[in-house]
Structure formats: C-alpha cells, structure tokens
Design an enzyme around this catalytic site. Structure first.
Site, PDB file in Angstrom:
ATOM      1  N   ARG A 182       8.050   0.311  -0.130  1.00  0.00           N
ATOM      2  CA  ARG A 182       7.880   0.657   1.281  1.00  0.00           C
ATOM      3  C   ARG A 182       8.801  -0.139   2.208  1.00  0.00           C
ATOM      4  NH1 ARG A 182       1.746   2.424   2.544  1.00  0.00           N
ATOM      5  NH2 ARG A 182       2.810   3.799   3.963  1.00  0.00           N
ATOM      6  N   ASP A 233      -0.730  11.535   0.037  1.00  0.00           N
ATOM      7  CA  ASP A 233      -2.021  10.875   0.285  1.00  0.00           C
ATOM      8  C   ASP A 233      -3.186  11.608  -0.376  1.00  0.00           C
ATOM      9  OD1 ASP A 233      -0.807   8.888   1.669  1.00  0.00           O
ATOM     10  OD2 ASP A 233      -1.430   9.539   3.659  1.00  0.00           O
ATOM     11  N   LYS A 248      -6.417   8.675  11.126  1.00  0.00           N
ATOM     12  CA  LYS A 248      -5.892   7.301  11.186  1.00  0.00           C
ATOM     13  C   LYS A 248      -4.390   7.327  11.454  1.00  0.00           C
ATOM     14  CE  LYS A 248      -4.818   5.247   6.898  1.00  0.00           C
ATOM     15  NZ  LYS A 248      -3.463   4.735   6.934  1.00  0.00           N
ATOM     16  N   ASN A 249      -3.695   8.251  10.780  1.00  0.00           N
ATOM     17  CA  ASN A 249      -2.236   8.267  10.902  1.00  0.00           C
ATOM     18  C   ASN A 249      -1.754   8.809  12.241  1.00  0.00           C
ATOM     19  OD1 ASN A 249      -2.183   7.124   8.424  1.00  0.00           O
ATOM     20  ND2 ASN A 249      -1.346   8.898   7.323  1.00  0.00           N
ATOM     21  N   ARG A 277      -9.975   1.010   4.642  1.00  0.00           N
ATOM     22  CA  ARG A 277      -8.789   1.125   5.498  1.00  0.00           C
ATOM     23  C   ARG A 277      -8.653   2.538   6.067  1.00  0.00           C
ATOM     24  NH1 ARG A 277      -3.861   0.657   2.740  1.00  0.00           N
ATOM     25  NH2 ARG A 277      -3.240   1.361   4.787  1.00  0.00           N
ATOM     26  N   CYS A 296      -0.755  -0.831   2.145  1.00  0.00           N
ATOM     27  CA  CYS A 296      -1.126  -0.397   0.804  1.00  0.00           C
ATOM     28  C   CYS A 296      -0.080  -0.747  -0.236  1.00  0.00           C
ATOM     29  CB  CYS A 296      -1.278   1.117   0.830  1.00  0.00           C
ATOM     30  SG  CYS A 296      -2.931   1.655   0.558  1.00  0.00           S
TER      31      CYS A 296
HETATM   32  C1  UD1 Z   1       3.092   7.480   6.376  1.00  0.00           C
HETATM   33  C2  UD1 Z   1       1.589   7.484   6.303  1.00  0.00           C
HETATM   34  C3  UD1 Z   1       1.122   7.364   4.855  1.00  0.00           C
HETATM   35  C4  UD1 Z   1       1.759   8.468   3.994  1.00  0.00           C
HETATM   36  C5  UD1 Z   1       3.268   8.490   4.200  1.00  0.00           C
HETATM   37  C6  UD1 Z   1       3.931   9.666   3.533  1.00  0.00           C
HETATM   38  C7  UD1 Z   1       1.014   6.460   8.401  1.00  0.00           C
HETATM   39  C8  UD1 Z   1       0.396   5.310   9.106  1.00  0.00           C
HETATM   40  N1  UD1 Z   1       1.085   6.366   7.075  1.00  0.00           N
HETATM   41  O1  UD1 Z   1       3.520   6.225   5.840  1.00  0.00           O
HETATM   42  O2  UD1 Z   1      -0.301   7.503   4.824  1.00  0.00           O
HETATM   43  O3  UD1 Z   1       1.495   8.221   2.637  1.00  0.00           O
HETATM   44  O4  UD1 Z   1       3.592   8.572   5.609  1.00  0.00           O
HETATM   45  O5  UD1 Z   1       3.397  10.852   3.977  1.00  0.00           O
HETATM   46  O6  UD1 Z   1       1.346   7.471   9.012  1.00  0.00           O
HETATM   47  N2  UD1 Z   1      11.070   4.684   3.259  1.00  0.00           N
HETATM   48  C9  UD1 Z   1      12.232   3.973   3.139  1.00  0.00           C
HETATM   49  N3  UD1 Z   1      12.663   3.274   4.216  1.00  0.00           N
HETATM   50  C10 UD1 Z   1      11.997   3.275   5.420  1.00  0.00           C
HETATM   51  C11 UD1 Z   1      10.808   4.018   5.518  1.00  0.00           C
HETATM   52  C12 UD1 Z   1      10.364   4.714   4.415  1.00  0.00           C
HETATM   53  O7  UD1 Z   1      12.858   3.949   2.074  1.00  0.00           O
HETATM   54  O8  UD1 Z   1      12.453   2.628   6.386  1.00  0.00           O
HETATM   55  C13 UD1 Z   1      10.565   5.426   2.065  1.00  0.00           C
HETATM   56  C14 UD1 Z   1       9.214   4.890   1.600  1.00  0.00           C
HETATM   57  O9  UD1 Z   1       9.368   3.793   0.747  1.00  0.00           O
HETATM   58  C15 UD1 Z   1       8.615   6.097   0.922  1.00  0.00           C
HETATM   59  C16 UD1 Z   1       9.147   7.270   1.736  1.00  0.00           C
HETATM   60  O10 UD1 Z   1      10.281   6.762   2.456  1.00  0.00           O
HETATM   61  O11 UD1 Z   1       9.104   6.185  -0.402  1.00  0.00           O
HETATM   62  C17 UD1 Z   1       8.137   7.831   2.722  1.00  0.00           C
HETATM   63  O12 UD1 Z   1       7.730   6.820   3.615  1.00  0.00           O
HETATM   64  P1  UD1 Z   1       7.280   7.124   5.118  1.00  0.00           P
HETATM   65  O13 UD1 Z   1       7.355   8.583   5.395  1.00  0.00           O
HETATM   66  O14 UD1 Z   1       8.013   6.194   6.016  1.00  0.00           O
HETATM   67  O15 UD1 Z   1       5.769   6.684   5.052  1.00  0.00           O
HETATM   68  P2  UD1 Z   1       5.002   5.736   6.051  1.00  0.00           P
HETATM   69  O16 UD1 Z   1       5.409   6.033   7.460  1.00  0.00           O
HETATM   70  O17 UD1 Z   1       5.057   4.343   5.574  1.00  0.00           O
END
Ligand code: UD1
Length: 418
Positions: free
Chosen positions: A121, A305, A22-23, A397, A116
C-alpha cells in the site's frame, strides 16, 4: 481481548439498515479541514476507522459533537497542520489529511499512515500528484513534510486509478485558482460522493464517476449538511452471508447499482435477488452453486473488499471457484484460517483455487485484516459446531455491531471478553 463465539447452522432472516460507507465518510471527514463553517454529517458509521479519523480532526483543533447518528463538525478552530505518528498509524486514511491541510495552510506534516495489512500500500501516486501541483515534499524519519507555497493547478495523469490518490488530489485542488484535471481517475461511488459533498459546500468539481475529473478552484467553501451513501461493502457482506446460510434478508439504505458486480455473481449461485429503490432482498436455500471464475477489479468491477467474503462462500459452493486478486498483492491472509475449518484452497501468487466442500467445521481462527476477519465470521456461521474468531479489532474498523446485526437475523453469534 474480545473474540466472537459462533455456532453455525442457522438461517438468516430479517432486515438490516445499512449505515453510511466508511470509505465515503473518511475522505469527507478529512475534507472538512478545507472549510471554516459548521458541517453536519448524517448516518454516522461508528466504526473504529471513522472514530480514529475524528480523533485526528480533533487533534488538529476541530470541535466535533456526535448526536443521534450525526456528527457536527466545527472546523473553524483548526490551527495545526501536523499529525503525529501515534494517530496516523491507526488509520491508513490519515493520508487523506495531506490534501486538505495543503489547501488550508499551504503546508502539512503527516506521519506515515497505518491501516490494514493487505499489501505494501504505497502512497507514491498521491505524492507524485502533489509534486505535479508544485508541492515540495520531503520524507524524513517516518514523516511526510509538504510545503505548498508554490502550489498551482495542473493536469495529472494517474499511473493507476487509485481511490485514495484520486480523492487526495481532488481535495488538494478545490481551493486552487484555476483548473486541475485528473486523468485515469478512480470511478468508485465514494468518489462521486466526495464530489457531491464538496460541491454542496460551494466547490466546482465535475466528472467524478468517470475517468476524468475537472476541478475548477473556488475561493472558499461554506458550511452545510450531507448524508453520505450507504456502505456497499457492508451490504455485500450481508448478501454473501445470506447466500451461504440460506434465508431471506432485506437490506435497506444502499444503492443497488453500486452492488451490480456482486449481484451478478450471486445470481450464479442460484440466490434470488430482488431490487426495489434503495432496497435489496436476498433469498437463498443455503446450497449455493459455484461462482466459476471471479476477478477483483477497480469499480465497476468486483470489489477487492468483498474477495475474502466471496472466498468463504466459494468454500461451501457446489463445485470449484477460481479467485484472482488483481488489486492488492497480499490479500489471502484468511486462507490458512479457512483451511483450519476444513476448506480446500490452493494459492499461487494472486490466484486461489477453491474446491467447495460439503461442510466446514468450527475451529479457533484469527483474523489478520478487516475483510478477511469478516470472511471467517461468515465461515463460522455455516460451520458445524463452534468457531471462535480472534483479531476482531480488525472487524471493528469497518463494521458496526456486526454480531448484533447477525444475531438480529437469527445467527448464533456473540462477543466474549477474555
Ligand atoms: C481504497 C479503500 C479500500 C479498498 C481500495 C481498493 C478507502 C478508505 N479505502 O483504499 O477499502 O480496498 O480502495 O478498492 O477508500 N497504490 C499504489 N500507490 C499509491 C496508491 C495505491 O501503488 O499511491 C496501489 C495499492 O497498493 C493497491 C492499488 O493501488 O495495490 C489500489 O489502491 P487504492 O485504490 O489507492 O486503495 P486505497 O485508496 O488505499
């Protein structure tokens, strides 16, 4: 409202073909906006998140056909750069649309993403990267308005190696004349997959999988065909389920090197793991030993995850396990539900101390987010008696027919409608 009814106590034996991640699929689907020719994607994981992403693409004007586990996407007719809140609210990955829309239309209007419930986030790293690329951004009334008429390449240093921000910025830079560099990039296999996909359409990106990604802008992308990688999180969930229930399960279609961190952990529980090409075999007597201390981390560390599923395993291990959640601040929502089933878990901030118990007991429980719901299903598979798991819209999901796959392995589990 559907729920799952599980009677615990059965070993798992058999084979599972793992569908595409999915990711990987989500950013790849979004990046189709950058192209005007037909794209065919194979091994389609028909999850709720990927379906919602297809709906978003269709709402922009793309034509999508699903045949025999493949998607054919015609992005030529995309004529809108705006995503409404009803659609964006269904899937956090709607944020992925910003980069490709900016690449194609030099403007975008996207409602704040949903997804989620695992913490705040924020999307500040995505937005500050876009700003460094020269994009004007205004956040008003739940929408993000971007104007990229002055967009230019830049050197970007991410404050944290965010998976989504790395992918967003890669997609925004593909069609920018000149060189964009992303330092402190996330290194997840899904980012390497996005690079492979975009390069197969004519992009010039290198470095994905390391902390430094370089994007040389190209004038246009052409169409193509691609098969995204297998879902390492779904595979990891089945591996953990086998370690808990006991049995012998062969997983096909996933790269073992993407699961090294979980293989190392399961080794400690006395499972036997055998690897051959794209196949992983897990054998377990159903009496797992303690995992010791585990900490989630960015790739190649232990994926957040799989934290909830590993907690379900820790609940029935012989001994205690300390679990530290380093990636998301609010990812222990499954704990009160596991406690209802007889688990012994104490939480302080981002640390959970789990004392293994001899038995979990079936109970009515409710999932609050995707992976937490999976952990409750695993707990139900080993619990004495019947467990009902509600909140399975979260499970849908990121798992396709989870209960059917578990049934095929010998699990006593079925979906029932109220
Ligand atoms: C992706 C994955 C999700 C996985 C996560 C971490 C997808 C679709 N989803 O989510 O399944 O759990 O990586 O491996 O690929 N953060 C910020 N600011 C930002 C972006 C992120 O503070 O602009 C923080 C988030 O709150 C979190 C951490 O960074 O604490 C990691 O987030 P991120 O790596 O961005 O995860 P996702 O891309 O949302």
């Amino acid at each position: 409202m559907s729920k799952l009814l599980i009677r615990g106590g059965h070993k798992l034996c058999g084979e599972i073909n793992i569908t595409a991640a999915k990711n990987s699929y989500l950013p790849i689907l979004a990046s189709c906006v950058l192209c005007e020719d037909e794209i065919v994607l194979h091994n389609y994981p028909c999850y709720l998140d990927t379906k919602n992403m297809c709906e978003i693409l269709s709402s922009l004007g793309a034509k999508i056909k699903e045949t025999d586990h493949s998607l054919t996407i015609d992005p030529a007719s995309i004529n809108s750069f705006s995503i409404e809140s009803a659609l964006a609210g269904q899937v956090r990955s709607s944020i992925f649309m910003l980069g490709p829309l900016l690449g194609r239309f030099k403007k975008a209007k996207v409602a704040y993403p949903g997804g989620c419930e695992i913490g705040a986030r924020p999307i500040d790293i995505h937005l500050s990267g876009f700003r460094k690329l020269g994009v004007d951004i205004e956040e008003r009334h739940g929408y993000i308005y971007c104007d990229a008429k002055n967009i230019h390449p830049a050197t970007l240093l991410l404050e944290f190696p965010s998976v989504g921000a790395t992918e967003s910025l890669m997609m925004a830079s593909v069609l920018l004349k000149g060189e964009t560099k992303i330092y402190n990039a996330a290194r997840e296999p899904e980012i390497v997959d996005l690079q492979k996909f975009l390069n197969s359409l004519g992009a010039n990106i290198r470095g994905a999988g390391s902390g430094e990604i370089v994007i040389e802008g190209v004038e246009k992308l052409s169409g193509g065909e691609f098969t995204p990688i297998g879902d390492r999180i779904v595979a990891g969930t089945f591996m953990i389920a086998t370690a808990m229930c006991g049995g012998n399960v062969l997983l096909k279609g996933v790269k073992p090197e993407h699961l090294q961190a979980i293989i190392d952990k399961l080794d400690k529980t006395a499972c036997t793991i055998t690897i051959k090409n794209d196949k992983i075999k897990v054998q377990s007597d159903g009496h797992p030993l303690s995992l010791g201390k585990i900490e989630t981390a960015v790739y190649p560390g232990l994926p957040t995850d799989l934290q909830a599923q590993l907690m379900a395993l820790s609940c029935v291990c012989d001994g205690s396990t300390m679990i530290v959640e380093n990636v998301f601040e609010s990812r222990f929502k499954h704990v009160p539900e596991l406690i209802k089933m007889g688990a012994s878990v104490h939480i302080k901030d981002r640390v959970a101390l789990v004392k293994g118990v001899k038995h979990l007991y079936g109970a009515p429980v409710t999932g609050m987010e995707l992976r937490g719901t999976a952990s409750l299903v695993l707990a139900g598979l080993v619990a004495e008696g019947y467990t009902t798991v509600e909140g399975i819209k979260h499970l849908d999901r990121g798992y396709n027919n989870f209960e059917n796959d578990l049934q095929s392995l010998g699990g006593d589990i079925k979906r029932i409608d109220d």
